[in-house]
Design an enzyme around this catalytic site. Structure first.
Site, PDB file in Angstrom:
ATOM      1  N   ALA A  24      -4.948  -1.126  -0.929  1.00 55.42           N
ATOM      2  CA  ALA A  24      -3.856  -0.254  -1.361  1.00 55.42           C
ATOM      3  C   ALA A  24      -2.798  -0.974  -2.181  1.00 55.42           C
ATOM      4  O   ALA A  24      -2.153  -0.370  -3.041  1.00 55.42           O
ATOM      5  CB  ALA A  24      -3.212   0.395  -0.145  1.00 55.42           C
ATOM      6  N   ARG A  36      -0.422   2.273   5.308  1.00 55.22           N
ATOM      7  CA  ARG A  36       0.163   1.577   6.453  1.00 55.22           C
ATOM      8  C   ARG A  36       1.472   0.873   6.114  1.00 55.22           C
ATOM      9  O   ARG A  36       2.000   0.118   6.915  1.00 55.22           O
ATOM     10  CB  ARG A  36      -0.836   0.555   7.016  1.00 55.22           C
ATOM     11  CG  ARG A  36      -2.024   1.203   7.693  1.00 55.22           C
ATOM     12  CD  ARG A  36      -3.042   0.163   8.147  1.00 55.22           C
ATOM     13  NE  ARG A  36      -4.124   0.785   8.875  1.00 55.22           N
ATOM     14  CZ  ARG A  36      -5.138   1.429   8.317  1.00 55.22           C
ATOM     15  NH1 ARG A  36      -5.201   1.524   7.003  1.00 55.22           N
ATOM     16  NH2 ARG A  36      -6.088   1.973   9.052  1.00 55.22           N
ATOM     17  N   GLN A 101     -11.318  -0.275  -1.401  1.00 50.70           N
ATOM     18  CA  GLN A 101     -11.030   0.617  -0.285  1.00 50.70           C
ATOM     19  C   GLN A 101     -10.253   1.843  -0.756  1.00 50.70           C
ATOM     20  O   GLN A 101     -10.044   2.770   0.013  1.00 50.70           O
ATOM     21  CB  GLN A 101     -10.189  -0.119   0.765  1.00 50.70           C
ATOM     22  CG  GLN A 101     -10.872  -1.313   1.412  1.00 50.70           C
ATOM     23  CD  GLN A 101      -9.908  -2.098   2.284  1.00 50.70           C
ATOM     24  OE1 GLN A 101      -9.054  -2.828   1.779  1.00 50.70           O
ATOM     25  NE2 GLN A 101     -10.022  -1.956   3.583  1.00 50.70           N
ATOM     26  N   HIS A 121     -14.589   3.948   0.432  1.00 45.01           N
ATOM     27  CA  HIS A 121     -13.975   5.042   1.181  1.00 45.01           C
ATOM     28  C   HIS A 121     -14.006   6.365   0.427  1.00 45.01           C
ATOM     29  O   HIS A 121     -13.306   7.306   0.796  1.00 45.01           O
ATOM     30  CB  HIS A 121     -12.544   4.667   1.571  1.00 45.01           C
ATOM     31  CG  HIS A 121     -12.488   3.543   2.554  1.00 45.01           C
ATOM     32  ND1 HIS A 121     -11.350   2.797   2.793  1.00 45.01           N
ATOM     33  CD2 HIS A 121     -13.443   3.021   3.366  1.00 45.01           C
ATOM     34  CE1 HIS A 121     -11.606   1.874   3.706  1.00 45.01           C
ATOM     35  NE2 HIS A 121     -12.869   1.990   4.061  1.00 45.01           N
ATOM     36  N   CYS A 132     -24.492  21.492   2.514  1.00 41.59           N
ATOM     37  CA  CYS A 132     -25.427  21.198   1.414  1.00 41.59           C
ATOM     38  C   CYS A 132     -25.130  19.870   0.724  1.00 41.59           C
ATOM     39  O   CYS A 132     -25.915  19.407  -0.102  1.00 41.59           O
ATOM     40  CB  CYS A 132     -25.431  22.335   0.397  1.00 41.59           C
ATOM     41  SG  CYS A 132     -23.938  22.435  -0.633  1.00 41.59           S
ATOM     42  N   CYS A 156     -22.200  27.759  -0.794  1.00 45.87           N
ATOM     43  CA  CYS A 156     -23.309  27.970   0.140  1.00 45.87           C
ATOM     44  C   CYS A 156     -22.824  28.513   1.481  1.00 45.87           C
ATOM     45  O   CYS A 156     -23.629  28.879   2.336  1.00 45.87           O
ATOM     46  CB  CYS A 156     -24.084  26.670   0.357  1.00 45.87           C
ATOM     47  SG  CYS A 156     -23.294  25.495   1.494  1.00 45.87           S
ATOM     48  N   SER A 194      -4.917  -6.188   0.009  1.00 48.87           N
ATOM     49  CA  SER A 194      -5.444  -5.676   1.275  1.00 48.87           C
ATOM     50  C   SER A 194      -5.003  -6.567   2.425  1.00 48.87           C
ATOM     51  O   SER A 194      -5.015  -7.799   2.309  1.00 48.87           O
ATOM     52  CB  SER A 194      -6.975  -5.619   1.242  1.00 48.87           C
ATOM     53  OG  SER A 194      -7.497  -5.237   2.503  1.00 48.87           O
ATOM     54  N   SER A 195      -4.655  -5.940   3.551  1.00 47.23           N
ATOM     55  CA  SER A 195      -4.329  -6.706   4.755  1.00 47.23           C
ATOM     56  C   SER A 195      -5.593  -7.187   5.453  1.00 47.23           C
ATOM     57  O   SER A 195      -5.525  -7.974   6.393  1.00 47.23           O
ATOM     58  CB  SER A 195      -3.506  -5.855   5.722  1.00 47.23           C
ATOM     59  OG  SER A 195      -4.261  -4.732   6.153  1.00 47.23           O
ATOM     60  N   ASN A 219      -1.969 -11.132  -1.607  1.00 45.34           N
ATOM     61  CA  ASN A 219      -1.412 -10.008  -0.850  1.00 45.34           C
ATOM     62  C   ASN A 219       0.034 -10.291  -0.482  1.00 45.34           C
ATOM     63  O   ASN A 219       0.406 -11.441  -0.226  1.00 45.34           O
ATOM     64  CB  ASN A 219      -2.212  -9.771   0.437  1.00 45.34           C
ATOM     65  CG  ASN A 219      -1.856  -8.453   1.099  1.00 45.34           C
ATOM     66  OD1 ASN A 219      -2.028  -7.390   0.510  1.00 45.34           O
ATOM     67  ND2 ASN A 219      -1.348  -8.509   2.321  1.00 45.34           N
TER      68      ASN A 219
END
Length: 246
Positions: A24, A36, A101, A121, A132, A156, A194-195, A219
């Site tokens: 993120a 987060r 992610q 993700h 379907c 559907c 990213s953590s 990070n």
């Protein structure tokens, strides 16, 4: 920091098959809050679990309300310098794979080709049918939801679900296998924004390190892999990554 930065530049300059793993923190510079983070959705809403979404109409409505509230800002976001720097790296022929992610589609919008991109993700631009498995645009699904407040249905007759991995939902196995293969084949793993606390995704760059490959982490704040990294740069990935890849 200057010495670490110079060493990181050397690692990148010497690599020919780079695995980039993004979280993120690569998209916060585009106006998309970290889930987060201090302003993240986790402080404002209880997450809807996958099992509840599937079994409960009330949970479906709650989740679609959340998507309706957040989709306009999500749709308005544009790639920032970090997304563009990774796309530029691909043009040099040295990007083996980009594993993300994030569900914001900004890597695609920046120009990363789909054959290099693994969206662990899912994608927030689409909805999928639970029956379907066909996909439709998120905008169309939200129009249906806003029309009557009921969970939208596929043509559907099956329930539509945002095409993202929810809490408690397993990741796509084909994507996981492809990502771990890239970690095995790379000669440098970079984790940015990213953590590294969400599994099994976080194990992907770590498996590259376990295979003897250099591991660079960028990070703001600590990560679960700081002790494993060859180099850890503490700062905004949206700012540092473009400088490193320039």
């Amino acid at each position: 920091m200057p010495e670490k930065f110079a060493r990181a530049k050397e690692l990148i300059a010497g690599a020919k098959k780079i695995l980039v793993f993004t979280g993120a923190g690569v998209s916060t510079g585009s106006g998309i809050p970290d889930y987060r983070g201090p302003d993240g959705a986790w402080l404002k809403r209880e997450p809807v679990l996958y099992r509840d979404f599937v079994s409960s109409t009330r949970s479906k409505v709650e989740y679609w309300k959340y998507k309706a509230d957040t989709f306009p800002a999500f749709l308005a976001a544009a790639p920032n310098a970090a997304h563009k720097a990774i796309a530029a790296l691909e043009k040099t022929g040295r990007l083996l794979a980009l594993v993300t992610q994030n569900i914001d589609n900004l890597h695609r919008a920046a120009g990363t080709h789909t054959d290099k991109l693994i969206e662990l993700h899912g994608s927030g631009l689409y909805a999928e049918c639970l029956d379907c498995l066909n996909w439709t645009s998120m905008a169309e699904a939200l129009d249906k939801f806003k029309a009557d407040g009921a969970p939208p249905l596929c043509s559907c007759g099956g329930w539509l679900k945002p095409a993202v991995v929810m809490f408690g939902e397993p990741l796509d196995q084909e994507s996981l296998v492809k990502a771990f293969k890239a970690a095995e084949d790379c000669d440098l793993a970079i984790s940015a924004g990213s953590s590294l606390s969400v599994e099994p995704a976080a194990s992907i760059p770590l498996s590259a390190k376990a295979g003897g490959k250099p591991y660079l982490i960028i990070n703001r704040g600590p990560t679960a892999h700081d002790k494993a990294a060859d180099i850890k740069l503490d700062g905004d990935a949206c700012l540092l990554l473009p400088e490193l890849l320039a």
